[in-house]
Design a protein around this motif. Structure first.
Motif, mmCIF file in Angstrom:
data_model
loop_
_atom_site.group_PDB
_atom_site.id
_atom_site.type_symbol
_atom_site.label_atom_id
_atom_site.label_comp_id
_atom_site.label_asym_id
_atom_site.label_seq_id
_atom_site.Cartn_x
_atom_site.Cartn_y
_atom_site.Cartn_z
ATOM 1 N N LEU A 143 93.748 144.697 158.036
ATOM 2 C CA LEU A 143 94.465 144.304 156.824
ATOM 3 C C LEU A 143 94.945 142.852 156.873
ATOM 4 N N GLY A 144 94.771 142.193 158.006
ATOM 5 C CA GLY A 144 95.169 140.799 158.127
ATOM 6 C C GLY A 144 96.630 140.593 158.502
ATOM 7 N N LEU A 145 97.315 141.668 158.924
ATOM 8 C CA LEU A 145 98.717 141.557 159.306
ATOM 9 C C LEU A 145 98.872 141.108 160.754
ATOM 10 N N LEU A 146 97.841 141.356 161.556
ATOM 11 C CA LEU A 146 97.830 140.990 162.968
ATOM 12 C C LEU A 146 96.520 140.299 163.290
ATOM 13 N N ARG A 147 96.538 139.543 164.370
ATOM 14 C CA ARG A 147 95.294 139.044 164.967
ATOM 15 C C ARG A 147 95.391 139.360 166.446
ATOM 16 N N SER A 148 94.251 139.449 167.080
ATOM 17 C CA SER A 148 94.261 139.791 168.502
ATOM 18 C C SER A 148 93.324 138.876 169.270
ATOM 19 N N HIS A 149 93.560 138.829 170.557
ATOM 20 C CA HIS A 149 92.687 138.087 171.455
ATOM 21 C C HIS A 149 92.712 138.794 172.809
ATOM 22 N N TRP A 150 91.649 138.570 173.559
ATOM 23 C CA TRP A 150 91.571 139.154 174.898
ATOM 24 C C TRP A 150 92.237 138.223 175.890
ATOM 25 N N GLN A 151 92.957 138.832 176.815
ATOM 26 C CA GLN A 151 93.639 138.086 177.864
ATOM 27 C C GLN A 151 93.247 138.709 179.199
ATOM 28 N N SER A 152 92.931 137.858 180.163
ATOM 29 C CA SER A 152 92.587 138.353 181.499
ATOM 30 C C SER A 152 93.814 138.286 182.388
ATOM 31 N N VAL A 153 94.038 139.374 183.104
ATOM 32 C CA VAL A 153 95.114 139.438 184.091
ATOM 33 C C VAL A 153 94.455 139.936 185.368
ATOM 34 N N GLY A 154 94.217 139.027 186.278
ATOM 35 C CA GLY A 154 93.432 139.394 187.454
ATOM 36 C C GLY A 154 92.031 139.742 187.004
ATOM 37 N N GLU A 155 91.587 140.921 187.407
ATOM 38 C CA GLU A 155 90.264 141.375 186.996
ATOM 39 C C GLU A 155 90.314 142.245 185.753
ATOM 40 N N ARG A 156 91.503 142.485 185.257
ATOM 41 C CA ARG A 156 91.659 143.333 184.069
ATOM 42 C C ARG A 156 91.729 142.485 182.811
ATOM 43 N N ARG A 157 91.197 143.029 181.740
ATOM 44 C CA ARG A 157 91.299 142.387 180.430
ATOM 45 C C ARG A 157 92.108 143.293 179.524
#
Length: 113
Positions: free
Chosen positions: A57-71
């Motif tokens: 709906l355009g209320l949020l946007r997201s992005h991937w973040q790496s923490v160690g080997e986890r995303r």
């Protein structure tokens, strides 16, 4: 607290905890739980569909973040999300004032006789 009580207010809760900045799913759950003093325990099966819907709906946007080997996917408010949060807050205040007037009415002032 009954999960039915949260059902109509989930979007507002999620938008409110994201107001201060981006968070990943488990951090969103923890923020809601912390802010509610432990009264609200949201499940991943509840929040992720809501987050995905709000992103569409355009209320949020997201992005991937790496923490160690986890995303992990982090979510943040858009301008439209901030506007929606303001609307949710106004609606919540109106709702609680109306229900409060019924459940806990103020006695009428005594007239001077």
């Amino acid at each position: 607290m009954k999960s039915d009580a949260v059902r109509g207010h989930l979007d507002g809760l999620l938008l409110a905890v994201l107001e201060s900045g981006p968070l990943h799913g488990y951090a969103i759950i923890a923020a809601v739980q912390e802010r509610s003093g432990g009264a609200l325990e949201l499940r991943t099966g509840t929040i992720y569909p809501a987050l995905n819907r709000m992103e569409r709906l355009g209320l949020l946007r997201s992005h991937w973040q790496s923490v160690g080997e986890r995303r992990r996917r982090c979510y943040e408010l858009t301008d439209a999300g901030r506007g929606s949060l303001a609307t949710e807050r106004t609606a919540w205040r109106d709702f609680t004032a109306t229900i409060g007037a019924v459940l806990d009415p103020t006695p009428p002032p005594r007239s001077a006789s």
